[in-house]
Design a protein around this motif. Sequence first.
Motif, PDB file in Angstrom:
ATOM      1  N   GLY A  29      20.633  61.962 -81.845  1.00  0.00           N
ATOM      2  CA  GLY A  29      19.742  62.231 -81.462  1.00  0.00           C
ATOM      3  C   GLY A  29      18.458  62.420 -82.128  1.00  0.00           C
ATOM      4  N   LEU A  50      14.994  60.564 -74.562  1.00  0.00           N
ATOM      5  CA  LEU A  50      16.548  60.687 -74.577  1.00  0.00           C
ATOM      6  C   LEU A  50      17.167  61.322 -75.827  1.00  0.00           C
ATOM      7  N   LEU A  97      10.348  56.958 -74.091  1.00  0.00           N
ATOM      8  CA  LEU A  97      11.678  56.964 -73.340  1.00  0.00           C
ATOM      9  C   LEU A  97      12.686  57.297 -74.330  1.00  0.00           C
ATOM     10  N   LEU A  98      12.625  56.471 -75.229  1.00  0.00           N
ATOM     11  CA  LEU A  98      13.653  56.840 -76.372  1.00  0.00           C
ATOM     12  C   LEU A  98      13.702  58.151 -77.251  1.00  0.00           C
ATOM     13  N   LEU A 153      17.221  65.011 -75.574  1.00  0.00           N
ATOM     14  CA  LEU A 153      18.207  65.331 -74.577  1.00  0.00           C
ATOM     15  C   LEU A 153      19.546  65.356 -75.304  1.00  0.00           C
TER      16      LEU A 153
END
Length: 154
Positions: free
Chosen positions: A12, A53, A49-50, A56
């Motif tokens: 992450g 994610l 977006l990466l 998350l």
Amino acid sequence: MKIKSQRDFFSGLMFVLLGLTFAWASTEYSFGSSARPGPGYFPFGLGVLLALLGALVLFKALTIESDGGDPIGAIAWRPLLVITAAIVLFGLCLPRLGLAMTLPMVVTLAAAAGDEFRWRDALLNSVVLTLGSWVIFVWGLKLVIPVWPVIFGN
């Protein structure tokens, strides 16, 4: 705060850093508008977006308990080197050998990086990806990509 999954935490973190780096680097290009996006529009969106994610995955690593802390294992050197070689092979061979010969070689080499390699699956995958790439990039988008080797002419 306790890390409950080392794998998820570091993957992450990597996604967040790469996403933010790409989003930041794309600001050097013209952004454009939604109706007429510039060259920085798409990379910026993908970078954000990466990063989201990755955030998350980081959240999951810090909140959901895993067995034994899900430690990071040894680096898988063989797949890492084989996939890197496939990317280099693609860059070197595409201008000389064309799409029809380069993609099957690269796809088969990349498939060999896995532990469950089977020739039939690799060849079928090569055919499908080569035809799909031709349909999308050469026929559909009209990109100037050599399809056949230089000796056959383009």
